[in-house]
Design an enzyme around this catalytic site. Structure first.
Site, short mmCIF file in Angstrom:
data_model
loop_
_atom_site.label_atom_id
_atom_site.label_comp_id
_atom_site.label_asym_id
_atom_site.label_seq_id
_atom_site.Cartn_x
_atom_site.Cartn_y
_atom_site.Cartn_z
N THR A 1 0.87 -1.19 0.00
CA THR A 1 0.00 0.00 0.00
C THR A 1 0.90 1.23 0.00
OG1 THR A 1 -0.25 -0.23 2.40
CG2 THR A 1 -2.01 -1.10 1.03
N LYS B 1 4.07 -6.94 4.12
CA LYS B 1 3.82 -5.55 3.79
C LYS B 1 3.48 -4.83 5.09
CE LYS B 1 0.52 -3.46 3.28
NZ LYS B 1 -0.06 -2.37 4.13
N THR C 1 2.17 -8.67 11.90
CA THR C 1 2.43 -7.43 11.18
C THR C 1 1.17 -7.08 10.42
OG1 THR C 1 3.76 -6.38 9.50
CG2 THR C 1 3.37 -8.73 9.25
N GLU D 1 6.11 4.86 7.42
CA GLU D 1 5.68 5.99 6.58
C GLU D 1 6.46 7.25 6.92
OE1 GLU D 1 1.10 4.58 5.68
OE2 GLU D 1 1.50 5.89 7.38
N ASN E 1 -0.47 10.51 5.92
CA ASN E 1 -1.71 10.07 6.55
C ASN E 1 -2.80 11.13 6.54
OD1 ASN E 1 -1.46 7.23 7.77
ND2 ASN E 1 0.52 8.19 8.16
N THR F 1 -7.09 9.92 -0.27
CA THR F 1 -7.09 10.61 -1.56
C THR F 1 -5.78 10.42 -2.30
OG1 THR F 1 -6.33 12.62 -0.44
CG2 THR F 1 -8.69 12.37 -0.78
#
Length: 410
Positions: free
Chosen positions: A160, A186, A197, A283, A405, A410
């Site tokens: 993702t 992932k 995870t 991230e 985030n 979007t």
């Protein structure tokens, strides 16, 4: 666990390296980009299977389907996975869609639906576009390969916000036979597992029964995937599934098997490397933080303290800013809810002592600054109390984490 390493890392290996496994992936249209978003792992024979799942009370439909499926027999032939949509908090329709994915994948492969697991990852609260999923599933068998390309396509299909694929593979010897253990995962955000995870998959050609595989998966998870955090959030979809084809030719593993320790070491290496890769790819992250706590009153206490340190937003921010602010570390130690002698704590940043017997020691600020600019930051805490030890992994907290985030949907 024995200290001598009893496995060999295969840098080019993947989930299709163990005997009997194939995999594939494709783009079916769940993602707005043209990246793969649907994948499958297939075993030539019924494989012993085990899994651990999210502890979040809001469990996604695919988690429930896989849990129910494995409770009925403990054997799998395939795992179908989509990204781009979590199929979580989607009510009865979501449950039905997950069951449809399972049934259609089984029909496409010519196997029983009771031997197909389902996993999903992505946005919560949106129904799957099942016309696209069904079309992709129908095409998947033609994309299944038993080579590195098959593994790579699958690994791409489960991503993702991840920036990189997470793969690990080792080989070892059981009863004179070569055995391989491989894994793919992932995860980048919404990472604070209390079982596994975001999504993880382990394949092996070792002969091992489902009950022992389940026990081992839980044990290894506790010192690998359960010891990472990115942002303190546990997903609705976290799942780790292991499949063992038994095609390597070894005698079935038991805890008394002379090569049992070698298998445990190999499985632990694969899971630990995947967990570290998730933390490193957090991230917006720029650094991997590895926190080791020693001389705690127990391993459990050391684990809790290590995870509190790497989960601290203040510690993570200080690492991002290359600020040797050990005060944030000692504060995390003190609020972890574990026994601590407040007069005996030592802290190092890498090889740089900053606290001894709970008192600050002079250190070279410039040297610390240069160290904290590197890609992997080690925080070492010695409580000087007992024999408990643990290592946890996390990442720094950056401006990009908020940016990613703030616009996730979007």
């Amino acid at each position: 666990m024995g200290k001598e390493k009893q496995y060999t890392v295969l840098p080019e290996g993947g989930i299709t390296t163990p005997k009997g496994f194939k995999a594939g992936g494709l783009h079916c249209g769940l993602k707005k980009t043209d990246r793969h978003d649907l994948g499958v792992i297939v075993c030539d024979v019924p494989a012993a299977a085990a899994a651990v799942y999210t502890t979040n009370l809001f469990q996604a439909a695919p988690v429930k389907v896989t849990r129910d499926t494995l409770s009925e027999g403990g054997m799998l032939r395939a795992i179908v996975v989509n990204s781009g949509n979590a199929n979580a908090c989607t009510g009865d329709q979501g449950d039905a869609d997950a069951r449809t994915m399972q049934a259609n994948m089984a029909e496409a492969l010519g196997i029983s639906k009771n031997q197909v697991a389902v996993a999903s990852t992505g946005v919560i609260g949106e129904l799957l576009k099942m016309d696209r999923v069904n079309s992709g599933i129908a095409e998947l068998p033609s994309r299944v390969l038993g080579d590195a390309q098959g593994s790579d396509d699958f690994c791409q299909a489960i991503l993702t916000t991840d920036l990189v694929k997470k793969v690990s593979c080792v080989t070892l010897t059981l009863d004179g036979q070569q055995v391989t253990i491989a894994g793919a995962a992932k995860g980048s955000g919404m990472i604070h597992p209390n079982m596994a995870t975001m999504l993880g998959f382990v394949t092996t050609d070792a002969a091992i029964g489902t009950p022992l595989l389940q026990e081992l998966l839980r044990e290894v998870t506790n010192v690998s995937f359960n010891m990472i955090t990115v942002d303190g959030d546990t997903s609705t979809n976290d799942m780790l599934v292991a499949m063992a084809s038994g095609l390597a030719g070894n005698r079935e593993l038991t805890r008394n098997h002379p090569d049992y320790e070698a298998f445990v070491q190999g499985l632990r290496h694969v899971c630990t490397e995947l967990a570290k890769a998730i933390a490193r790819d957090g991230e917006g992250a720029t650094k991997l933080i590895e926190t080791t706590v020693v001389s705690a009153v127990s391993d459990e206490a050391a684990q809790a303290i290590a995870k509190t340190i790497i989960g601290s937003s203040l510690v993570k921010s200080a690492v991002y800013g290359a600020d040797a602010n050990w005060g944030r570390i000692i504060a995390a130690v003190g609020r972890a809810g574990q026994p601590v002698n407040v007069g005996t704590v030592d802290i190092r940043l890498g090889d740089i002592p900053v606290l001894e017997q709970s008192r600050p020691v002079p250190f070279d600020e410039e040297m610390a600054l240069e160290y904290l600019k590197t890609g992997t930051i080690g925080i070492h805490v010695n409580l000087n109390m007992g024999s408990g030890t643990a290592t946890a992994w996390g990442c720094d907290l950056t401006y990009d984490y908020v940016r990613i985030n703030a616009a996730y949907r979007t």
